[in-house]
Each structure stands twice: as C-alpha cells, then as structure tokens.
Design a protein around this motif. Sequence first.
Motif, PDB file in Angstrom:
ATOM      1  N   LEU A  69      31.745 -33.690  41.759  1.00  0.00           N
ATOM      2  CA  LEU A  69      32.772 -33.848  42.787  1.00  0.00           C
ATOM      3  C   LEU A  69      33.212 -32.509  43.359  1.00  0.00           C
ATOM      4  N   ARG A  70      33.069 -31.445  42.584  1.00  0.00           N
ATOM      5  CA  ARG A  70      33.429 -30.120  43.092  1.00  0.00           C
ATOM      6  C   ARG A  70      32.617 -29.767  44.329  1.00  0.00           C
ATOM      7  N   LEU A  71      31.371 -30.194  44.385  1.00  0.00           N
ATOM      8  CA  LEU A  71      30.512 -29.817  45.510  1.00  0.00           C
ATOM      9  C   LEU A  71      30.983 -30.399  46.841  1.00  0.00           C
ATOM     10  N   PHE A  72      31.842 -31.398  46.818  1.00  0.00           N
ATOM     11  CA  PHE A  72      32.417 -31.904  48.068  1.00  0.00           C
ATOM     12  C   PHE A  72      33.472 -30.948  48.609  1.00  0.00           C
ATOM     13  N   ASP A  73      34.243 -30.339  47.715  1.00  0.00           N
ATOM     14  CA  ASP A  73      35.284 -29.389  48.128  1.00  0.00           C
ATOM     15  C   ASP A  73      34.778 -27.955  48.210  1.00  0.00           C
ATOM     16  N   HIS A  74      33.762 -27.630  47.391  1.00  0.00           N
ATOM     17  CA  HIS A  74      33.228 -26.270  47.325  1.00  0.00           C
ATOM     18  C   HIS A  74      31.701 -26.313  47.450  1.00  0.00           C
ATOM     19  N   PRO A  75      31.205 -26.786  48.573  1.00  0.00           N
ATOM     20  CA  PRO A  75      29.746 -26.926  48.699  1.00  0.00           C
ATOM     21  C   PRO A  75      28.998 -25.607  48.698  1.00  0.00           C
ATOM     22  N   GLY A  76      29.700 -24.490  48.900  1.00  0.00           N
ATOM     23  CA  GLY A  76      29.048 -23.183  48.903  1.00  0.00           C
ATOM     24  C   GLY A  76      28.566 -22.734  47.546  1.00  0.00           C
ATOM     25  N   ALA A  77      29.155 -23.256  46.457  1.00  0.00           N
ATOM     26  CA  ALA A  77      28.690 -23.030  45.078  1.00  0.00           C
ATOM     27  C   ALA A  77      28.429 -21.563  44.763  1.00  0.00           C
ATOM     28  N   ALA A  78      29.301 -20.682  45.238  1.00  0.00           N
ATOM     29  CA  ALA A  78      29.085 -19.245  45.040  1.00  0.00           C
ATOM     30  C   ALA A  78      29.060 -18.880  43.560  1.00  0.00           C
ATOM     31  N   GLU A  79      29.833 -19.611  42.740  1.00  0.00           N
ATOM     32  CA  GLU A  79      29.881 -19.287  41.312  1.00  0.00           C
ATOM     33  C   GLU A  79      28.545 -19.524  40.624  1.00  0.00           C
ATOM     34  N   LYS A  80      27.711 -20.397  41.177  1.00  0.00           N
ATOM     35  CA  LYS A  80      26.386 -20.646  40.623  1.00  0.00           C
ATOM     36  C   LYS A  80      25.341 -19.741  41.280  1.00  0.00           C
ATOM     37  N   LEU A  81      25.374 -19.646  42.582  1.00  0.00           N
ATOM     38  CA  LEU A  81      24.376 -18.840  43.294  1.00  0.00           C
ATOM     39  C   LEU A  81      24.387 -17.384  42.846  1.00  0.00           C
ATOM     40  N   THR A  82      25.573 -16.827  42.603  1.00  0.00           N
ATOM     41  CA  THR A  82      25.653 -15.406  42.265  1.00  0.00           C
ATOM     42  C   THR A  82      25.144 -15.103  40.859  1.00  0.00           C
ATOM     43  N   GLN A  83      24.824 -16.119  40.076  1.00  0.00           N
ATOM     44  CA  GLN A  83      24.152 -15.881  38.798  1.00  0.00           C
ATOM     45  C   GLN A  83      22.707 -16.388  38.845  1.00  0.00           C
ATOM     46  N   GLY A  84      22.192 -16.593  40.062  1.00  0.00           N
ATOM     47  CA  GLY A  84      20.785 -16.918  40.232  1.00  0.00           C
ATOM     48  C   GLY A  84      20.445 -18.390  40.172  1.00  0.00           C
ATOM     49  N   ILE A  85      21.438 -19.252  40.063  1.00  0.00           N
ATOM     50  CA  ILE A  85      21.184 -20.695  39.974  1.00  0.00           C
ATOM     51  C   ILE A  85      20.943 -21.260  41.360  1.00  0.00           C
ATOM     52  N   THR A  86      19.810 -21.937  41.526  1.00  0.00           N
ATOM     53  CA  THR A  86      19.507 -22.589  42.793  1.00  0.00           C
ATOM     54  C   THR A  86      19.461 -24.108  42.678  1.00  0.00           C
ATOM     55  N   THR A  87      19.467 -24.635  41.446  1.00  0.00           N
ATOM     56  CA  THR A  87      19.445 -26.087  41.227  1.00  0.00           C
ATOM     57  C   THR A  87      20.405 -26.439  40.096  1.00  0.00           C
ATOM     58  N   GLU A  88      21.245 -27.462  40.332  1.00  0.00           N
ATOM     59  CA  GLU A  88      22.147 -27.976  39.311  1.00  0.00           C
ATOM     60  C   GLU A  88      21.742 -29.400  38.940  1.00  0.00           C
ATOM     61  N   VAL A  89      21.788 -29.717  37.646  1.00  0.00           N
ATOM     62  CA  VAL A  89      21.483 -31.071  37.180  1.00  0.00           C
ATOM     63  C   VAL A  89      22.794 -31.727  36.748  1.00  0.00           C
ATOM     64  N   LEU A  90      23.151 -32.806  37.435  1.00  0.00           N
ATOM     65  CA  LEU A  90      24.436 -33.480  37.290  1.00  0.00           C
ATOM     66  C   LEU A  90      24.272 -34.797  36.523  1.00  0.00           C
ATOM     67  N   GLY A  91      25.404 -35.494  36.315  1.00  0.00           N
ATOM     68  CA  GLY A  91      25.361 -36.784  35.639  1.00  0.00           C
ATOM     69  C   GLY A  91      25.261 -36.679  34.135  1.00  0.00           C
ATOM     70  N   GLN A  92      25.951 -35.725  33.565  1.00  0.00           N
ATOM     71  CA  GLN A  92      25.762 -35.370  32.157  1.00  0.00           C
ATOM     72  C   GLN A  92      26.673 -36.144  31.200  1.00  0.00           C
ATOM     73  N   ASP A  93      26.313 -36.100  29.919  1.00  0.00           N
ATOM     74  CA  ASP A  93      27.160 -36.557  28.813  1.00  0.00           C
ATOM     75  C   ASP A  93      27.487 -38.047  28.860  1.00  0.00           C
ATOM     76  N   GLY A  94      26.715 -38.800  29.625  1.00  0.00           N
ATOM     77  CA  GLY A  94      26.926 -40.241  29.651  1.00  0.00           C
ATOM     78  C   GLY A  94      28.145 -40.691  30.420  1.00  0.00           C
ATOM     79  N   VAL A  95      28.875 -39.764  31.038  1.00  0.00           N
ATOM     80  CA  VAL A  95      30.073 -40.117  31.812  1.00  0.00           C
ATOM     81  C   VAL A  95      30.061 -39.322  33.116  1.00  0.00           C
ATOM     82  N   SER A  96      29.986 -40.039  34.236  1.00  0.00           N
ATOM     83  CA  SER A  96      29.928 -39.347  35.519  1.00  0.00           C
ATOM     84  C   SER A  96      30.443 -40.273  36.617  1.00  0.00           C
TER      85      SER A  96
END
Length: 572
Positions: A69-96
């Motif tokens: 849900l964060r990606l709707f408010d913060h689609p720029g994802a700077a906190e991930k991109l600046t550490q080299g992340i280009t892909t996020e895997v969501l839907g974790q821990d059986g609760v989403s």
Amino acid sequence: MTATDGSIEFRNARVLDGSGRPPFSAHVLVADGRVRRVGEDPAGADREVDLDGSYLAPGFVDMHAHSELRLFDHPGAAEKLTQGITTEVLGQDGVSVAPVPADLKAEWAERVASLDGTFDGTWPWNDVGGYLDELDAASPAVNCAYYAPHGNLRSLLTGFEDRPVGTENVAAAGTNREITVGGTRAEAGHGAAPGALGVLQTELDAAIDQGAFGMSKGMIYPPSSYAREDELEALAETLAARDSFMVSHVWNETDRVVESIERYLDICRRAGCHAHVSHLKVGGEANWGDSEAVLDLFDEAEAAGQRVTFDQYPYTAGSTMLTALLPPWARQGDSEDILDRLEVPGTVEEIAADIDAPGEWENLARAAGTWDNILVTRTGSGDHQGETIASIADERGLDPVPAMCGLLVEEELDVTMADFIMAEEDIQRFLADGRGTFCTDGIFGGKPHPRVLGSFGRILERYVRERDVLSPAAMARKAAGHPADILGLDDRGYVREGYVADLVAFDLEAVSANATYEEPLQYTGGFEFVLVGGRVAVEDGESTGVRNGDVLRSTEEWGGETRPTLDRSAAE
C-alpha cells in the motif's frame, strides 16, 4: 539527454553478471529498455558513462517486502532504489491485501496497516488481478511481484475463525464472484480436493492465474496461523502442479526453529513442492548456533531431490507487529476482539504468566531476554517511537507486560517493534549459503528498523567489503540472478544481451548503509547508477524521479501456466 531518453553505454565496467562467475571487464550498451551488447569494444550510444572500474550488476531483488500500500502514496520508492533494489516481492507472511472478501475489507485494512501501509478509501479490488491492476495504475518506480497470501485465501472461506478447512461443502461469503465446491480448476483436472479444501485450492489456482508467483504463509499471524497440515499440504499440491513454490514464515524461529523448518520441509516434500523459507533466522541466545542444524536439514532435503531456498536480512534484530508478543490465544479473532480481551480484568496477568513460562508457542519476548531488547518503531499516534518497552514501563511505573498491553490498547494495536534476538555467527553462516537470497522485510513508518533503507548496502559494506563473508560475484548472484531463477523470470536478473536492463552501478569502497536504529531514515550511499527497464532511476546516489517499474504477473513472465525451471548459475 534526460534520465529517461535514448541509449546509454557503460564503459570500463567490472561486470557482475548475476551468475556467480568472477567479474569481467566490458562495455555494456543499453537501449530500448534492454541490454543490447556486452563486449570488449565500445559500441557508442547517446550517452556514454565511464565507470572506471566500478561494478555493474543486475538490479537487486528484495525477496520479502511490505510495500503493498505504500507504493500508492510513495510510488517513487527512493528508499529501495538507493540501495540498488529494482524489484520488490510483495504479499508476504500469509497476510496481505488480496484476495479479500468484500465484507472483510475494513478488517483486513486494519490488520495490515502496521505491516503494509494504508490506502485512501475503501480498497477497490477484491482479487489478486484487481490489486495488481490498481498497483500498475500507480506507476511504481520499482518492479513488483506478488505472492498469494494464505491467510487472505483462508478468509474467503472461514473469515478470521480458528477452525479447520475440511471436506464439507461451504459457500464463500463476500467475494466478488460465486465460489462453489468443484470450481473450474478442479473440473479441469487440477486435482482439487472435495469440499472446502477444493475451493481453497481453486482460489489459489485463480490467484496464480491472475499473477501471483507462489503462496506465502505466516504461521504466527492469524488467520494463516490457523491452518492445519492437511490444508497446507493440499495447497502445496496445487503449487506443485504449477511448478510453483510455497514461502513460509515458519511456526517458530526461536526455541523450535529446527523442528519448525523440518515440519515445513516435510509438508512441501509430501506435496512435491519447492520450499522457500522467509527471513531465515535463529532467535534467542539459547538457540544461537542452530543455523548449522538448519542448513543440515536443507542439505538432506536437497539430497532427496527437494528444492529449498530462503531469504534473509543482515541484522540481529527482527521487526514485526507488537501483537506478535502476545500468546496465540490473546490474538485470536478480529481487532475488536483482541482489544476487548485486553481490557478484561485478569487478561494482562494471564499474558504475563504465559510470557514468563516455557511453552509451545513462539515467545519472542522470552527470546529477546530483556524488555530493553524490544524497541517500539512505530505507533499510530507517533508517541513512544524509538523507546523500549522497558523504558515505557519505567515511565508509567508499571511492569513491562502491563505497559505493553496498555500501549496496544491506546494505539488500537497499531504498533510495530524491533526485537533483538539474533547472533552474528548465524547471520554470517546463512549469508554464506548459496541457497539464500536477500530481503529488507521492510516495515515502514515512524522510526523503522534500519533494514528498510539499509539492508543491501549493509551486505555490501559489512559482509562483502569488510568481512569477506561473500565475494562481490556471490553477492550479485544471491541478490539478483538467484531470485530471478526462483521467481521464473527468464529475461531478468542477469547482465546479458537481450535481458531487461535492470542494472546497478556501484563503487564497493564507497557503499555505505547509513540507516541506524537511532536514525533509520537515511538513504544508502555509494550507488552511482540504478536503471529500471533501461531508464535511469538513480544517478550519483540521488533518485531522478523516473518511475519505470513493471508490475510483473506470473503466467505472463513464465510464458504459460507453470513456472519454468531456471538455474543460470555459473558452472562449478
């Protein structure tokens, strides 16, 4: 040229191609979103960048993220991109966030707010396809993949009740389509069980058809934690029929971690399903060193022909919702049930007694050893962030358990924490294992665990450069190529001609994971370039604002109904 236009050639790169092979010198040409040439001689481009020996690697994959849900408010994802992340895997821990029964949307939104963020208004989706469409419309800056969460699937049939999903006939209430026993998947010969288990299998099949890459489960988080083994085995059989995989936060990561992982591997083995362990760890000082026994289990499973993988983050503290410290009986039901229970006279005393006594459940408070090791990272009100439960108790003149329960009531359960329960020895042993991948397991808000912004930088800085636990080539393999193989992405995860140009360029000597527990909201430094789909998303450590991520859908990426078997690691 702008950050989004034309071709770009990285010259004099030390290429880490994602396979694990040693780095090699090359010039790499990117055009029209893909790597067009990897060669010894320059080819020429609209823009030419001399990396002067810096590393060029495939974009990193965060194999366990909580940005639904964060990606709707913060689609720029700077906190991930600046550490080299280009892909996020969501839907974790059986609760989403999907699938969801229409009549339980408000409850699901409340339950995942601490973990996955919030959405402005009622969720406009009911199923996985609807959520992915909505996410696509938000134009995230990173690529996104999704797992079907077991608890959400279960809630289609049983809501948040702790009861078996058996072979009796049931009607699934509140979904956006009629669900009946023996759905289309079962009729098509996918081997669904009779009754409710068959419905559950049909729903999992539908989620995969709509784009889910596998199924996650969280065995300490209701309602996923209510699963019986016949239910999990039936779902694992559905995954096996698609050559897909199960992802598990196991029942216990502390006193019974070895037993829990063995139980999980056995369920997947019986079903013929690839097993992936979420945020692999060994918690509690009495259990430190059990990483050796865990890896022995993996060796035995692989020797018997089973595929086993895992993800991890590089910190000695975990992080989750503060409600995870409550005994299982105290967190049954919906949020209102839990809050009502906490205010019943005598309940807090019962909780304190259960926490103090040895038991079968995963007791994270006991694993932490002291309440000084339970750090509040976020509250709905913003109060007490960065304080320990011990310090809050001192402020209030209370024992720690009453202070914790009081905080949960005041914040209507909207509290997350960091719990210091792990040892460096175990972290390093898991990091060195080739079956592993990396993640942030990032829970946002307040003063979050530094893993949100720092995980991949910390791996490079601490465990590649300073401690030599991993070579740069092994790190790139575990951060990019191996995750792409697990997910079944046949044109991502590697620096190869024709592949999607998700790329990171970094000077290893300059990489710095700046986030700390005291000051966690600091971006990682040292990444010179990050490209997503061939467009420059980070330059000289700064986000460019480019949003070129793809919302990945399983069957589209697989080119069919089943996941391809990929292993593009370098030959031994």
